[in-house]
Design an enzyme around this catalytic site. Structure first.
Site, PDB file in Angstrom:
ATOM      1  N   LYS A 175       0.838  -1.209   0.000  1.00  0.00           N
ATOM      2  CA  LYS A 175       0.000   0.000   0.000  1.00  0.00           C
ATOM      3  C   LYS A 175       0.864   1.247   0.000  1.00  0.00           C
ATOM      4  CE  LYS A 175      -3.793  -2.147   2.479  1.00  0.00           C
ATOM      5  NZ  LYS A 175      -4.227  -2.606   3.784  1.00  0.00           N
ATOM      6  N   GLN A 218      -5.030  -1.407   9.723  1.00  0.00           N
ATOM      7  CA  GLN A 218      -4.957  -2.762   9.161  1.00  0.00           C
ATOM      8  C   GLN A 218      -5.590  -3.770  10.120  1.00  0.00           C
ATOM      9  OE1 GLN A 218      -3.810  -3.492   6.070  1.00  0.00           O
ATOM     10  NE2 GLN A 218      -4.188  -5.672   6.335  1.00  0.00           N
ATOM     11  N   ASP A 223     -11.509   2.783   4.137  1.00  0.00           N
ATOM     12  CA  ASP A 223     -11.942   1.381   4.114  1.00  0.00           C
ATOM     13  C   ASP A 223     -13.469   1.266   4.014  1.00  0.00           C
ATOM     14  OD1 ASP A 223     -10.035  -0.676   4.200  1.00  0.00           O
ATOM     15  OD2 ASP A 223      -9.567  -0.284   6.306  1.00  0.00           O
TER      16      ASP A 223
HETATM   17  N1  GUN Z   1      -7.144  -6.754   6.261  1.00  0.00           N
HETATM   18  C1  GUN Z   1      -7.462  -7.500   5.167  1.00  0.00           C
HETATM   19  N2  GUN Z   1      -8.162  -6.766   4.281  1.00  0.00           N
HETATM   20  C2  GUN Z   1      -8.288  -5.537   4.811  1.00  0.00           C
HETATM   21  C3  GUN Z   1      -8.888  -4.338   4.349  1.00  0.00           C
HETATM   22  O1  GUN Z   1      -9.486  -4.257   3.269  1.00  0.00           O
HETATM   23  N3  GUN Z   1      -8.787  -3.278   5.197  1.00  0.00           N
HETATM   24  C4  GUN Z   1      -8.174  -3.350   6.398  1.00  0.00           C
HETATM   25  N4  GUN Z   1      -8.150  -2.257   7.152  1.00  0.00           N
HETATM   26  N5  GUN Z   1      -7.597  -4.440   6.850  1.00  0.00           N
HETATM   27  C5  GUN Z   1      -7.661  -5.524   6.061  1.00  0.00           C
END
Ligand code: GUN
Length: 297
Positions: free
Chosen positions: A54, A98, A121
């Site tokens: 990311k 996350q 998100d």
């Molecule tokens: N962990 C796995 N997928 C995601 C996601 O799309 N967002 C977040 N914040 N954590 C994750």
């Protein structure tokens, strides 16, 4: 029939280019650099990989990347204090905590402490409610990526039968809301659904998001249907080593479907591209500027 393979990798690159072009305009015309903050608590190896990826892609599209790595034993109060600081930082337009968080931290509490306008998100309860009532919101990245691929392939989705297999808050439920928003007739199926095969056979669009390797076989697929595979499962190969597979049995589904997303290279790359798209959208909204076309639901 042999299915058209929907190339998520190429599509994601196109989305990132669009995001990059919009970021360049924001900088040039307004002196604004969109910023994304990612918070990682602990050392989950899979999360580490995602967070690094990311950060790299955020910088590649010209945005500012802020990564906060906290110890696994960080207290809830300290994590909430960091989120509060990011909520109030004008250089941060998007915040992602996350998941999963270590067990001693209340994920719902933490997610709901994020400013909904920065919740890239789309997990904050306000955004969930806005999406469910058809109002402007931040939309979860994976379902948004699936929707973009479906719109690109079909144009209008109006009147199509869509079956979403999986009822998670991150994928299944928001996916169903988005398909409903595009006027599909939507069924949410799951592991307890009676005669799942018969339900899936009704679908013009199947979105599989159950987290079970190759659970959907080709003989569940209506000829010509579009199959979107959200699963990423690592399984052992008979000859040793491992490989990635989705939630659908690719070969048998591809023989029947009209279109299908591969694993890897389908939905996966779209998720981060949509995170970047959401960050630029959040930045435009924060400054009262026009949002990029085609990057929102
Ligand atoms: N962990 C796995 N997928 C995601 C996601 O799309 N967002 C977040 N914040 N954590 C994750």
């Amino acid at each position: 029939m042999t299915a058209t393979v929907i190339d998520g990798k190429a599509f994601a690159a196109k989305v990132r280019n669009q995001v990059g072009a919009h970021v360049a305009r924001l900088k040039e015309d307004h002196g604004i650099t969109p910023g994304l903050a990612v918070v990682l608590v602990g050392e989950d190896p899979a999360s580490e990989v995602y967070v690094r990826s990311k950060g790299k892609m955020t910088v590649e599209v010209g945005m500012a990347s802020f990564t906060h790595r906290l110890d696994a034993d960080t207290s809830e109060a300290d994590l909430l204090a960091l989120v509060d600081q990011l909520n109030n930082d004008p250089n941060v337009h998007g915040i992602l905590v996350q998941l999963p968080l270590p067990d001693h931290l209340d994920s719902d509490l933490v997610i709901n402490s994020i400013d909904p306008a920065k919740d890239v998100d789309g997990f904050h309860i306000s955004n969930v409610g806005l999406l469910g009532t058809g109002q402007k919101s931040m939309v979860p990245c994976t379902p948004l990526g699936c929707l973009m691929m479906l719109r690109d392939h079909h144009g209008s989705l109006s009147g199509m039968n869509a079956v979403v297999v999986g009822r998670s808050n991150i994928v299944g439920k928001p996916m169903a809301q988005l398909l409903l928003g595009d006027s599909c007739t939507v069924t949410i199926a799951h592991s307890r659904t009676r005669d799942l095969a018969a339900v899936v056979r009704q679908a013009d669009i199947v979105v599989a998001a159950v987290g079970r390797p190759e659970m959907v076989p080709g003989d569940w697929i209506k000829p010509g249907a579009t199959v979107i595979d959200v699963g990423i499962n690592r399984i052992d190969k008979p000859e040793g080593g491992t490989r990635l597979v989705g939630d659908v049995a690719y070969e048998s589904c591809a023989a029947v479907a009209g279109a299908i997303t591969p694993v890897p290279g389908g939905v996966g790359p779209m998720t981060i591209a949509c995170l970047l798209a959401n960050t630029v959208t959040a930045c435009c909204r924060a400054h009262g500027l026009a949002e990029p076309d085609g990057l929102t639901a």
